[in-house]
Design a protein around this motif. Structure first.
Motif, PDB file in Angstrom:
ATOM      1  N   ALA A 132       0.828  -1.205   0.000  1.00  0.00           N
ATOM      2  CA  ALA A 132       0.000   0.000   0.000  1.00  0.00           C
ATOM      3  C   ALA A 132       0.865   1.258   0.000  1.00  0.00           C
ATOM      4  N   GLY A 133       1.932   1.259   0.831  1.00  0.00           N
ATOM      5  CA  GLY A 133       2.833   2.411   0.871  1.00  0.00           C
ATOM      6  C   GLY A 133       3.524   2.636  -0.459  1.00  0.00           C
ATOM      7  N   LEU A 134       3.978   1.545  -1.071  1.00  0.00           N
ATOM      8  CA  LEU A 134       4.636   1.660  -2.372  1.00  0.00           C
ATOM      9  C   LEU A 134       3.660   2.173  -3.430  1.00  0.00           C
ATOM     10  N   LEU A 135       2.410   1.695  -3.353  1.00  0.00           N
ATOM     11  CA  LEU A 135       1.401   2.151  -4.306  1.00  0.00           C
ATOM     12  C   LEU A 135       1.142   3.643  -4.159  1.00  0.00           C
ATOM     13  N   VAL A 136       1.046   4.104  -2.892  1.00  0.00           N
ATOM     14  CA  VAL A 136       0.847   5.542  -2.658  1.00  0.00           C
ATOM     15  C   VAL A 136       2.030   6.344  -3.178  1.00  0.00           C
ATOM     16  N   VAL A 138       4.118   5.495  -5.595  1.00  0.00           N
ATOM     17  CA  VAL A 138       4.100   5.489  -7.061  1.00  0.00           C
ATOM     18  C   VAL A 138       3.061   6.477  -7.594  1.00  0.00           C
ATOM     19  N   ILE A 139       1.877   6.490  -6.962  1.00  0.00           N
ATOM     20  CA  ILE A 139       0.830   7.413  -7.402  1.00  0.00           C
ATOM     21  C   ILE A 139       1.292   8.863  -7.224  1.00  0.00           C
ATOM     22  N   ALA A 140       1.934   9.153  -6.063  1.00  0.00           N
ATOM     23  CA  ALA A 140       2.431  10.513  -5.822  1.00  0.00           C
ATOM     24  C   ALA A 140       3.493  10.898  -6.845  1.00  0.00           C
ATOM     25  N   LEU A 141       4.383   9.940  -7.148  1.00  0.00           N
ATOM     26  CA  LEU A 141       5.432  10.210  -8.138  1.00  0.00           C
ATOM     27  C   LEU A 141       4.835  10.455  -9.524  1.00  0.00           C
ATOM     28  N   VAL A 142       3.838   9.656  -9.883  1.00  0.00           N
ATOM     29  CA  VAL A 142       3.185   9.843 -11.186  1.00  0.00           C
ATOM     30  C   VAL A 142       2.496  11.199 -11.251  1.00  0.00           C
ATOM     31  N   LEU A 143       1.813  11.582 -10.163  1.00  0.00           N
ATOM     32  CA  LEU A 143       1.143  12.881 -10.140  1.00  0.00           C
ATOM     33  C   LEU A 143       2.150  14.023 -10.219  1.00  0.00           C
ATOM     34  N   LEU A 144       3.302  13.864  -9.523  1.00  0.00           N
ATOM     35  CA  LEU A 144       4.331  14.896  -9.570  1.00  0.00           C
ATOM     36  C   LEU A 144       4.891  15.049 -10.985  1.00  0.00           C
TER      37      LEU A 144
END
Length: 385
Positions: A132-136, A138-144
């Protein structure tokens, strides 16, 4: 066999039976049907696998847990279809294997160490948390990356295009967008090309609207605009002077030589006068058929007369033949000059004064320059015809 026949009367095409005697075994029974599985069963096909030590070892290898198969209730507890019993440091999992062919069902029993189970559960929860932490992350990195690479440049581009509404051609596309090597950069470069093309076309249209199409010099619209600007920005500089120039007997020239030669004469005279005036920052305009006007900002009357004499001399040096002119055997012009002063403060006042001076030049024999001096107020003077 009676129990087996009873099972075969089951309307289902496939089912599984567990045998206890003569040896423990698992039997899978399938109906023999046509390829399209239509019609009644033509018979039954049974596949049997004995429940022996080899079978149990294979299951233990697949599950990683010790396994026992025994009659239900053998370990002293009340039989149940499925149970999970905590006993000391172990968990006992039991599952019954029911079958209509057995009076007493069999059950599968396995012993799971509770510490191992807890460790497995903790490992699973830990893995879920990390996932879950890794998914969050990755999502934050993609959004950035989405914000920096796409959304922010597009907002920048959008703000730039909105500013073009106020100053359409005074700005260039930002370099940060033009230098990008992606689709946004390509879009920005193509947009810059369109912007440059639009500016070029707008400049050409403006030039056409402000210049005479035949001679290429300014037209009356540009002359009037520049005249008004010159009067507003005078300050402490000398007044603004103006000339009116008329080609002598041009109608006779057209009638004798034809309109094509008349146009060529206008072009030649315009080019000659423009060369004489352009270097001094003066504006030559064609304001009528054979009539030209000159705007001389920050110029005294004496200086304007000097420039007028130079124009007369330059035109006479062209020696354009005019066989029908009563004035000369070549093309000549008459010039009237007026300068801004009290009583002559608007473009209309000054041009009417220059027109009166031009009338005087024609009345005195043409091919000359005349100035407007201390005559009655131009507003009250009759205009020459």
């Amino acid at each position: 066999m009676d129990s087996l026949r009873s099972s075969l009367d089951n309307p289902e095409d496939e089912f599984v039976l567990v045998l206890k005697e003569p040896i423990p075994a698992v039997v899978a029974v399938s109906a023999i049907l046509r390829t399209d599985r239509s019609g009644p069963a033509q018979g039954w096909l049974a596949k049997m696998r004995s429940i022996d030590e080899r079978f149990i070892e294979q299951i233990e290898q697949q599950t990683g847990q010790p396994l026992q198969i025994m009659p239900a209730g053998s370990i002293g507890d009340k039989p149940a279809k499925e149970t999970l019993i905590r006993k000391g440091s172990q968990l006992i999992a039991r599952r019954q294997l029911e079958s209509p062919l057995m009076d007493q069902p069999l059950e599968i029993v396995t012993h799971i160490p509770r510490d191992s189970f807890r460790a497995s559960s903790a490992t699973f929860r830990y893995a879920v948390a990390w996932t879950a932490g890794l998914l969050v992350l990755v999502i934050a990195l993609v959004l950035l990356l989405l914000e920096r690479m796409i959304l922010a440049p597009l907002r920048h581009f959008s703000r730039f295009t909105q500013k073009l509404n106020s100053t359409p051609f005074d700005k260039n596309t930002p370099c940060s967008l033009l230098e990008r090597n992606d689709e946004i950069g390509t879009l920005a470069r193509e947009f810059q090309k369109l912007l440059a093309l639009q500016k070029q076309q707008a400049d050409e249209l403006l030039d056409l609207s402000q210049h005479d199409p035949l001679t290429g010099v300014a037209n009356r619209r540009l002359f009037d605009d520049r005249f008004a600007q010159a009067l507003q920005s005078r300050g402490r500089q000398p007044g603004t002077a103006a000339m009116m120039i008329d080609i002598d007997h041009f109608k006779l020239y057209n009638d004798h030589y034809g309109h094509q030669e008349g146009d060529n004469c206008l072009i030649t005279l315009a080019q000659c006068m423009d060369q004489q005036l352009r270097s001094s920052g003066f504006l030559l305009a064609r304001t009528g058929g054979e009539e030209f006007s000159v705007l001389l900002p920050n110029t005294t009357l004496d200086t304007a007369l000097t420039y007028g004499d130079n124009l007369l001399e330059a035109i006479n040096q062209l020696r354009i033949p005019h066989a029908c002119s009563p004035t000369s055997n070549q093309v000549t012009v008459s010039i009237g000059v007026a300068v801004q002063r009290p009583g002559l403060i608007t473009p209309g006042d000054i041009m009417r004064a220059a027109d009166q001076a031009l009338y005087l030049a024609k009345a005195n024999g043409r091919n000359q320059i005349q100035a407007y001096y201390d005559q009655p107020s131009i507003q009250n003077s009759p205009l020459p015809t």
